[in-house]
Design a protein around this motif. Structure first.
Motif, short mmCIF file in Angstrom:
data_model
loop_
_atom_site.label_atom_id
_atom_site.label_comp_id
_atom_site.label_asym_id
_atom_site.label_seq_id
_atom_site.Cartn_x
_atom_site.Cartn_y
_atom_site.Cartn_z
N THR A 105 0.83 -1.20 0.00
CA THR A 105 0.00 0.00 0.00
C THR A 105 0.86 1.25 0.00
N GLN A 106 0.36 2.30 -0.63
CA GLN A 106 1.01 3.61 -0.55
C GLN A 106 0.22 4.57 0.33
N LEU A 107 -0.82 4.04 0.98
CA LEU A 107 -1.63 4.84 1.88
C LEU A 107 -1.13 4.65 3.31
N TRP A 108 -1.26 5.69 4.14
CA TRP A 108 -0.79 5.61 5.52
C TRP A 108 -1.87 4.95 6.38
N VAL A 152 -7.25 4.08 6.97
CA VAL A 152 -7.07 3.01 6.01
C VAL A 152 -7.23 1.64 6.67
N ARG A 153 -6.80 1.50 7.91
CA ARG A 153 -6.87 0.20 8.59
C ARG A 153 -8.30 -0.27 8.80
N GLN A 154 -9.28 0.62 8.69
CA GLN A 154 -10.68 0.25 8.89
C GLN A 154 -11.38 -0.14 7.59
N LEU A 155 -10.67 -0.05 6.47
CA LEU A 155 -11.29 -0.34 5.18
C LEU A 155 -11.22 -1.82 4.85
N LYS A 160 -10.10 -0.56 0.09
CA LYS A 160 -8.71 -0.10 0.07
C LYS A 160 -8.16 -0.09 -1.35
N MET A 161 -8.53 -1.10 -2.16
CA MET A 161 -8.01 -1.17 -3.51
C MET A 161 -8.55 -0.01 -4.36
N ARG A 162 -9.81 0.37 -4.15
CA ARG A 162 -10.36 1.52 -4.88
C ARG A 162 -9.63 2.80 -4.48
N CYS A 163 -9.28 2.91 -3.20
CA CYS A 163 -8.51 4.08 -2.75
C CYS A 163 -7.09 4.06 -3.30
N GLU A 164 -6.49 2.87 -3.42
CA GLU A 164 -5.15 2.76 -4.00
C GLU A 164 -5.16 3.22 -5.46
#
Length: 325
Positions: A105-108, A152-155, A160-164
């Motif tokens: 992931t590149q999300l925090w 992000v940890r709650q997704l 999460k993939m859509r946000c990525e």
């Protein structure tokens, strides 16, 4: 747009036997094994293409993506993407690419999704007006509005993939590298991600290199397939070429009013049959599908006829078998 010529990459891996004695011996003298991940890899990808990059585990697919992204430097060979060498001009290069690794992931993790997007905005130096425009468009298309304020940890994995995907496209790159983008997703999320990729390619002419083990992704998205095996490119061609190469058989399903027996032409095999339906396999090298249907129409009171190509999974399996992968 993407040119790869003679790329090679070898990793040096520590090796030792199991057991305490071997562990102690390895402290004094460590043995190594060289593993060739890529061997003389060459290909070209033009603007607006969607290319399916497939192969068994350990074939070198992720290594290729990392080299194209500028993360890894090859041992030999040349690579230019939009005129730049990825690992030598990384800052300028990353402005032109988006990368999604399905298992990274590149999300925090502990901050809201929107905070990650705003940090990426600053990293890529996206002008405020362009950032708002991109974020609004991607949020609407991928339906992530309700997720922006969640950590992000709650997704879920699909969320999460859509946000990525959104994070990778905020800076509007013309090239997108996708490494297992649908891994672990449910059927609904997979369809949403596939539709998004197809739409971005059609509307924005985004060039996509798609690495996946899910061949349904390849069949739905990629017009061109590249097969990598043992670090070498073993096949590079269109889905249609692959079908012509191995797809000499078609499946014909016929529904009819009740009957007891069928008389078939040479080259036709019954896969399944009931009193009201038959599934036939037709070898088009021996007999034309039209002739088979004409013969059946003379024997039966037909209600429906369906002709299908073999699934891409079957064609790729035969490709694997040919190259002993």
């Amino acid at each position: 747009m993407i040119t790869v010529q003679g790329i090679g990459k070898t990793f040096r891996v520590a090796r030792r036997s199991s057991g305490i004695r071997a562990a102690l011996a390895s402290l004094l003298r460590r043995e190594y094994t060289d593993i060739a991940a890529l061997r003389d890899l060459s290909f070209q990808i033009g603007p607006g293409e969607i290319v399916g990059y497939i192969g068994p585990n350990g074939a070198g697919k992720s290594t290729t993506v990392k080299i194209l992204s500028g993360i890894l430097r090859p041992d030999r060979g040349e690579c230019r993407i939009m005129g730049r060498i990825p690992w030598e001009d990384r800052v300028a290069h990353v402005q032109n690419i988006g990368v999604v690794f399905g298992q990274r992931t590149q999300l925090w993790w502990d901050v809201p999704v929107l905070d990650s997007f705003e940090l990426l905005r600053d990293i890529y130096r996206i002008p405020p007006a362009e950032y708002r425009r991109s974020l609004t468009q991607l949020t609407d298309i991928l339906d992530i509005g309700p997720l922006l304020q969640q950590p992000v940890r709650q997704l879920s994995l699909g969320q999460k993939m859509r946000c990525e995907l959104t994070a990778s496209l905020l800076h509007r790159p013309p090239i997108l590298f996708l490494d297992e983008p649908t891994i672990g997703l449910d059927a609904v999320s997979k369809l949403a991600v596939r539709k998004f990729i197809k739409d971005m390619n059609r509307e924005k002419q985004v060039t996509v290199l798609l690495t996946t083990h899910d061949l349904a992704d390849i069949e739905a998205l990629a017009d061109r397939i590249m097969l990598l095996g043992k670090g070498q490119l073993l096949y590079d061609g269109s889905q249609e070429s692959l079908r012509r190469r191995y797809g000499g058989q078609k499946t014909v399903t016929v529904d009819y009013r009740e009957t007891e027996q069928l008389t078939l032409l040479t080259g036709v095999e019954i896969l399944r049959q009931s009193a009201v339906q038959a599934v036939l396999q037709v070898d088009t090298g021996q007999v034309a599908v039209s002739r088979v249907i004409s013969q059946l129409a003379g024997q039966l009171d037909l209600l429906d006829v369906t002709v299908e190509n073999p699934p891409v999974e079957e064609l790729v399996l035969r490709l694997y078998e040919e190259h002993q992968l």
